[in-house]
Design a protein around this motif. Sequence first.
Motif, PDB file in Angstrom:
ATOM      1  N   ALA A 205      14.269  19.095  61.879  1.00 56.06           N
ATOM      2  CA  ALA A 205      14.023  20.164  62.849  1.00 56.06           C
ATOM      3  C   ALA A 205      14.787  19.851  64.132  1.00 56.06           C
ATOM      4  O   ALA A 205      15.057  18.687  64.433  1.00 56.06           O
ATOM      5  N   PRO A 206      15.144  20.877  64.901  1.00 58.71           N
ATOM      6  CA  PRO A 206      15.892  20.645  66.143  1.00 58.71           C
ATOM      7  C   PRO A 206      15.192  19.688  67.110  1.00 58.71           C
ATOM      8  O   PRO A 206      15.845  18.864  67.749  1.00 58.71           O
ATOM      9  N   ALA A 207      13.870  19.763  67.211  1.00 55.34           N
ATOM     10  CA  ALA A 207      13.138  18.867  68.108  1.00 55.34           C
ATOM     11  C   ALA A 207      13.230  17.413  67.634  1.00 55.34           C
ATOM     12  O   ALA A 207      13.352  16.488  68.437  1.00 55.34           O
ATOM     13  N   VAL A 208      13.202  17.206  66.325  1.00 56.19           N
ATOM     14  CA  VAL A 208      13.318  15.858  65.758  1.00 56.19           C
ATOM     15  C   VAL A 208      14.727  15.330  65.985  1.00 56.19           C
ATOM     16  O   VAL A 208      14.919  14.182  66.401  1.00 56.19           O
TER      17      VAL A 208
ATOM     18  N   GLY B 172      18.295  11.426  69.412  1.00 49.38           N
ATOM     19  CA  GLY B 172      19.502  11.223  70.206  1.00 49.38           C
ATOM     20  C   GLY B 172      20.580  12.242  69.938  1.00 49.38           C
ATOM     21  O   GLY B 172      21.714  12.076  70.375  1.00 49.38           O
ATOM     22  N   GLY B 173      20.261  13.286  69.199  1.00 45.26           N
ATOM     23  CA  GLY B 173      21.227  14.344  68.918  1.00 45.26           C
ATOM     24  C   GLY B 173      21.995  14.126  67.629  1.00 45.26           C
ATOM     25  O   GLY B 173      21.955  13.059  67.025  1.00 45.26           O
ATOM     26  N   ALA B 174      22.699  15.153  67.206  1.00 45.75           N
ATOM     27  CA  ALA B 174      23.437  15.123  65.943  1.00 45.75           C
ATOM     28  C   ALA B 174      24.562  14.090  65.954  1.00 45.75           C
ATOM     29  O   ALA B 174      24.904  13.529  64.920  1.00 45.75           O
ATOM     30  N   THR B 175      25.126  13.825  67.122  1.00 40.98           N
ATOM     31  CA  THR B 175      26.226  12.854  67.189  1.00 40.98           C
ATOM     32  C   THR B 175      25.738  11.424  67.010  1.00 40.98           C
ATOM     33  O   THR B 175      26.533  10.550  66.689  1.00 40.98           O
TER      34      THR B 175
ATOM     35  N   ASP C 227      13.503   8.584  70.922  1.00 45.07           N
ATOM     36  CA  ASP C 227      12.355   8.912  71.764  1.00 45.07           C
ATOM     37  C   ASP C 227      11.139   9.051  70.847  1.00 45.07           C
ATOM     38  O   ASP C 227      10.911  10.117  70.257  1.00 45.07           O
ATOM     39  N   GLU C 228      10.363   7.956  70.720  1.00 43.70           N
ATOM     40  CA  GLU C 228       9.231   7.963  69.792  1.00 43.70           C
ATOM     41  C   GLU C 228       8.173   8.990  70.184  1.00 43.70           C
ATOM     42  O   GLU C 228       7.587   9.636  69.325  1.00 43.70           O
ATOM     43  N   MET C 229       7.938   9.144  71.476  1.00 44.07           N
ATOM     44  CA  MET C 229       6.951  10.136  71.923  1.00 44.07           C
ATOM     45  C   MET C 229       7.440  11.556  71.603  1.00 44.07           C
ATOM     46  O   MET C 229       6.652  12.414  71.221  1.00 44.07           O
TER      47      MET C 229
ATOM     48  N   LYS D 258       6.813  12.149  67.889  1.00 43.65           N
ATOM     49  CA  LYS D 258       5.398  12.440  67.625  1.00 43.65           C
ATOM     50  C   LYS D 258       5.056  13.862  68.071  1.00 43.65           C
ATOM     51  O   LYS D 258       4.333  14.572  67.386  1.00 43.65           O
ATOM     52  N   ALA D 259       5.603  14.285  69.210  1.00 46.94           N
ATOM     53  CA  ALA D 259       5.371  15.646  69.688  1.00 46.94           C
ATOM     54  C   ALA D 259       5.990  16.682  68.750  1.00 46.94           C
ATOM     55  O   ALA D 259       5.495  17.800  68.638  1.00 46.94           O
ATOM     56  N   ALA D 260       7.059  16.298  68.041  1.00 53.02           N
ATOM     57  CA  ALA D 260       7.731  17.200  67.103  1.00 53.02           C
ATOM     58  C   ALA D 260       7.040  17.243  65.741  1.00 53.02           C
ATOM     59  O   ALA D 260       7.477  17.957  64.854  1.00 53.02           O
ATOM     60  N   GLY D 261       5.969  16.448  65.571  1.00 52.40           N
ATOM     61  CA  GLY D 261       5.220  16.503  64.315  1.00 52.40           C
ATOM     62  C   GLY D 261       5.435  15.343  63.381  1.00 52.40           C
ATOM     63  O   GLY D 261       4.916  15.333  62.266  1.00 52.40           O
ATOM     64  N   ILE D 262       6.196  14.340  63.795  1.00 53.12           N
ATOM     65  CA  ILE D 262       6.402  13.157  62.953  1.00 53.12           C
ATOM     66  C   ILE D 262       5.149  12.293  63.055  1.00 53.12           C
ATOM     67  O   ILE D 262       4.717  11.935  64.152  1.00 53.12           O
ATOM     68  N   THR D 263       4.550  11.953  61.927  1.00 56.15           N
ATOM     69  CA  THR D 263       3.309  11.194  61.906  1.00 56.15           C
ATOM     70  C   THR D 263       3.506   9.770  62.392  1.00 56.15           C
ATOM     71  O   THR D 263       2.717   9.261  63.181  1.00 56.15           O
ATOM     72  N   ALA D 264       4.552   9.098  61.906  1.00 58.35           N
ATOM     73  CA  ALA D 264       4.816   7.709  62.288  1.00 58.35           C
ATOM     74  C   ALA D 264       6.312   7.449  62.253  1.00 58.35           C
ATOM     75  O   ALA D 264       7.058   8.135  61.561  1.00 58.35           O
ATOM     76  N   VAL D 265       6.738   6.443  63.002  1.00 60.50           N
ATOM     77  CA  VAL D 265       8.150   6.078  63.099  1.00 60.50           C
ATOM     78  C   VAL D 265       8.263   4.579  62.858  1.00 60.50           C
ATOM     79  O   VAL D 265       7.527   3.799  63.455  1.00 60.50           O
ATOM     80  N   MET D 266       9.160   4.179  61.964  1.00 54.39           N
ATOM     81  CA  MET D 266       9.446   2.764  61.742  1.00 54.39           C
ATOM     82  C   MET D 266      10.912   2.528  62.075  1.00 54.39           C
ATOM     83  O   MET D 266      11.793   3.066  61.407  1.00 54.39           O
ATOM     84  N   ILE D 267      11.161   1.749  63.129  1.00 54.06           N
ATOM     85  CA  ILE D 267      12.530   1.430  63.518  1.00 54.06           C
ATOM     86  C   ILE D 267      12.865   0.058  62.945  1.00 54.06           C
ATOM     87  O   ILE D 267      12.206  -0.932  63.258  1.00 54.06           O
TER      88      ILE D 267
END
Length: 95
Positions: A33-36, A41-44, A68-70, A73-82
Motif C-alpha cells: 500500500a502507498p502508506a507502507v 522510505g519510498g519506492a527508491t 518508520d516502524e510507527m 503500524k499506523a498503515a496496518g502492519i501488525t509487526a515488523v522484523m528488521i
Amino acid sequence: MFEKLQQAFWKALTPDLVAETPNAEPAADAMLAPAVLSALGGATNLKSQQRVALTRIRVQLQDPTLVDEMGLKAAGITAVMILTGGVVHLITGLS
C-alpha cells in the motif's frame, strides 16, 4: 528427473531459499500500500519484495535506517522484523 523432483521438494519446504529462474519483479506498489511504501522510505529505497506466506512480506531495502516502524503500524502492519543486510519482514495478518 530425480533432480527436478528433489528441487521441487526443497522449494516446497523452503520457498525463499531455493533459487528459481528469475521472474519479472512486480511493480513497487503492486504488493504494498502507498502508506507502507512511504514508511519503508519510498519506492527508491526498495530493492526487492517477496510474499513469503499469507501473512508475511519480505522486502530488501537500500537503506534500512529509513524505516518508520510507527508509520508501518499506523498503515496496518501488525509487526515488523528488521534483519541484517537491509532485510525487513512485514507481518500483515492476524496478530
